[in-house]
Enzyme design. Structure first.
Site, PDB file in Angstrom:
ATOM      1  N   HIS A 110       0.841  -1.196   0.000  1.00 32.33           N
ATOM      2  CA  HIS A 110       0.000   0.000   0.000  1.00 32.33           C
ATOM      3  C   HIS A 110       0.878   1.248   0.000  1.00 32.33           C
ATOM      4  O   HIS A 110       1.813   1.360   0.795  1.00 32.33           O
ATOM      5  CB  HIS A 110      -0.944  -0.008   1.202  1.00 32.33           C
ATOM      6  CG  HIS A 110      -1.961  -1.108   1.117  1.00 32.33           C
ATOM      7  ND1 HIS A 110      -3.178  -0.955   0.494  1.00 32.33           N
ATOM      8  CD2 HIS A 110      -1.916  -2.389   1.539  1.00 32.33           C
ATOM      9  CE1 HIS A 110      -3.853  -2.093   0.551  1.00 32.33           C
ATOM     10  NE2 HIS A 110      -3.104  -2.980   1.178  1.00 32.33           N
ATOM     11  N   GLN A 118      10.213  -2.956  13.728  1.00 30.83           N
ATOM     12  CA  GLN A 118      11.150  -3.636  14.622  1.00 30.83           C
ATOM     13  C   GLN A 118      12.118  -4.500  13.807  1.00 30.83           C
ATOM     14  O   GLN A 118      11.702  -5.292  12.966  1.00 30.83           O
ATOM     15  CB  GLN A 118      10.375  -4.512  15.605  1.00 30.83           C
ATOM     16  CG  GLN A 118      11.234  -5.205  16.650  1.00 30.83           C
ATOM     17  CD  GLN A 118      10.389  -6.082  17.546  1.00 30.83           C
ATOM     18  OE1 GLN A 118       9.499  -6.789  17.087  1.00 30.83           O
ATOM     19  NE2 GLN A 118      10.645  -6.016  18.841  1.00 30.83           N
ATOM     20  N   ARG A 121      17.417  -7.697  12.820  1.00 28.01           N
ATOM     21  CA  ARG A 121      18.880  -7.622  12.822  1.00 28.01           C
ATOM     22  C   ARG A 121      19.403  -7.153  14.174  1.00 28.01           C
ATOM     23  O   ARG A 121      20.372  -7.691  14.700  1.00 28.01           O
ATOM     24  CB  ARG A 121      19.345  -6.665  11.721  1.00 28.01           C
ATOM     25  CG  ARG A 121      20.852  -6.535  11.620  1.00 28.01           C
ATOM     26  CD  ARG A 121      21.243  -5.489  10.580  1.00 28.01           C
ATOM     27  NE  ARG A 121      22.675  -5.455  10.385  1.00 28.01           N
ATOM     28  CZ  ARG A 121      23.316  -4.515   9.683  1.00 28.01           C
ATOM     29  NH1 ARG A 121      22.615  -3.544   9.098  1.00 28.01           N
ATOM     30  NH2 ARG A 121      24.625  -4.549   9.550  1.00 28.01           N
ATOM     31  N   ASN A 207      -2.146   9.126   5.748  1.00 27.66           N
ATOM     32  CA  ASN A 207      -3.145  10.189   5.669  1.00 27.66           C
ATOM     33  C   ASN A 207      -4.523   9.571   5.466  1.00 27.66           C
ATOM     34  O   ASN A 207      -4.651   8.361   5.207  1.00 27.66           O
ATOM     35  CB  ASN A 207      -2.792  11.196   4.572  1.00 27.66           C
ATOM     36  CG  ASN A 207      -2.738  10.578   3.193  1.00 27.66           C
ATOM     37  OD1 ASN A 207      -3.722   9.992   2.710  1.00 27.66           O
ATOM     38  ND2 ASN A 207      -1.594  10.707   2.519  1.00 27.66           N
ATOM     39  N   ARG A 218      -8.745  -3.992   2.102  1.00 26.23           N
ATOM     40  CA  ARG A 218      -8.349  -5.009   3.074  1.00 26.23           C
ATOM     41  C   ARG A 218      -9.431  -5.371   4.094  1.00 26.23           C
ATOM     42  O   ARG A 218      -9.234  -6.284   4.910  1.00 26.23           O
ATOM     43  CB  ARG A 218      -7.108  -4.538   3.818  1.00 26.23           C
ATOM     44  CG  ARG A 218      -5.890  -4.380   2.919  1.00 26.23           C
ATOM     45  CD  ARG A 218      -5.497  -5.688   2.263  1.00 26.23           C
ATOM     46  NE  ARG A 218      -4.234  -5.556   1.518  1.00 26.23           N
ATOM     47  CZ  ARG A 218      -3.575  -6.572   0.985  1.00 26.23           C
ATOM     48  NH1 ARG A 218      -4.057  -7.800   1.086  1.00 26.23           N
ATOM     49  NH2 ARG A 218      -2.450  -6.362   0.319  1.00 26.23           N
TER      50      ARG A 218
END
Length: 252
Positions: A110, A118, A121, A207, A218
């Site tokens: 999107h 998060q 690594r 926004n 979705r």
């Protein structure tokens, strides 16, 4: 999954100090929307629109008979006409916790969302680490399902529970990750064995236009359950602070 709205568009103190009138029921988001919309059609300066035109739009009943104020009518007209750039000035920031990397992959399809995710690594995922190890998402379809005539490691177990197969694999993922790390493999390389089910946390900003478009795609029945749940949480959070947006959340 844990979703919280931590910030959204607010009028600045400087701008509020210039307003001589108060418009009962008008939210900060609506005043930003009115400023953006009317800037395109008004001879007034953008900084003066709320003060000079606010009474006309916020103080009068909608002339289209669909309820609300004239500001609501104007926004409805703009949305239906497709002049959606005017809704890009209203932003919302969410914390999203405990979602799968599978969901994250879908999110990145999107546009006009900003992400801070998060890191696998820098966040160590050993069993004894501060993270507590690899957390994971388990779909409801896994629960209480049987696998007919499933031969589990040649032990001859029949109708083995899919839930145990799934969780057994995740335990093996954790053991393998721990072994790699003990062998000196950097976390950035050990993470290659982590599955889509591994969870992560992120901060997302979008926004109003991008959020409405995301919801339209979705929240549909065709979307996967996890991202549908996220879409509904985001919708509820936006409507709580900007109630006038409720009618614009529509499934495509």
């Amino acid at each position: 999954m844990n979703i919280k709205l931590i910030a959204h568009t607010q009028l600045s103190r400087e701008f509020v100090s210039t307003l001589l009138n108060e418009f009962e029921g008008a939210t900060d988001g609506q005043m930003v929307a009115l400023s953006a919309i009317r800037t395109c059609y008004s001879h007034n300066k953008p900084s003066e629109i709320v003060e000079l035109e606010g009474e006309k739009y916020f103080g009068s009943a909608a002339k289209d008979g669909e309820g609300g104020s004239e500001a609501d009518r104007l926004i409805r007209h703009i949305m239906r006409s497709g002049h959606l750039s005017t809704t890009e000035h209203i932003n919302f920031t969410f914390t999203i916790e405990g979602v799968s990397r599978s969901l994250l992959a879908q999110l990145t399809r999107h546009r006009h969302f900003s992400f801070s995710v998060q890191s696998q690594r820098y966040v160590k995922l050993e069993s004894g680490s501060k993270s507590g190890g690899v957390d994971y998402t388990k779909p409801e379809t896994i629960n209480e399902r049987e696998i007919p005539d499933y031969q589990y490691y040649d032990e001859g177990w029949n109708n083995y529970q899919a839930q145990e197969v799934y969780e057994s694999f995740m335990r093996e993922v954790q053991r393998t990750y721990d072994k790699l790390r003990k062998a000196g493999v950097p976390a950035e390389d050990a993470r290659y064995i982590l599955p889509n089910a591994a969870t992560c946390n992120l901060v997302l900003t979008g926004n109003l236009r991008s959020i409405l478009e995301f919801y339209g795609k979705r929240a549909s029945k065709q979307a996967q359950w996890e991202i549908r749940e996220l879409a509904e949480h985001m919708k509820a959070a936006v409507i709580e602070v900007e109630p006038w947006t409720s009618s614009f959340f529509q499934v495509k």
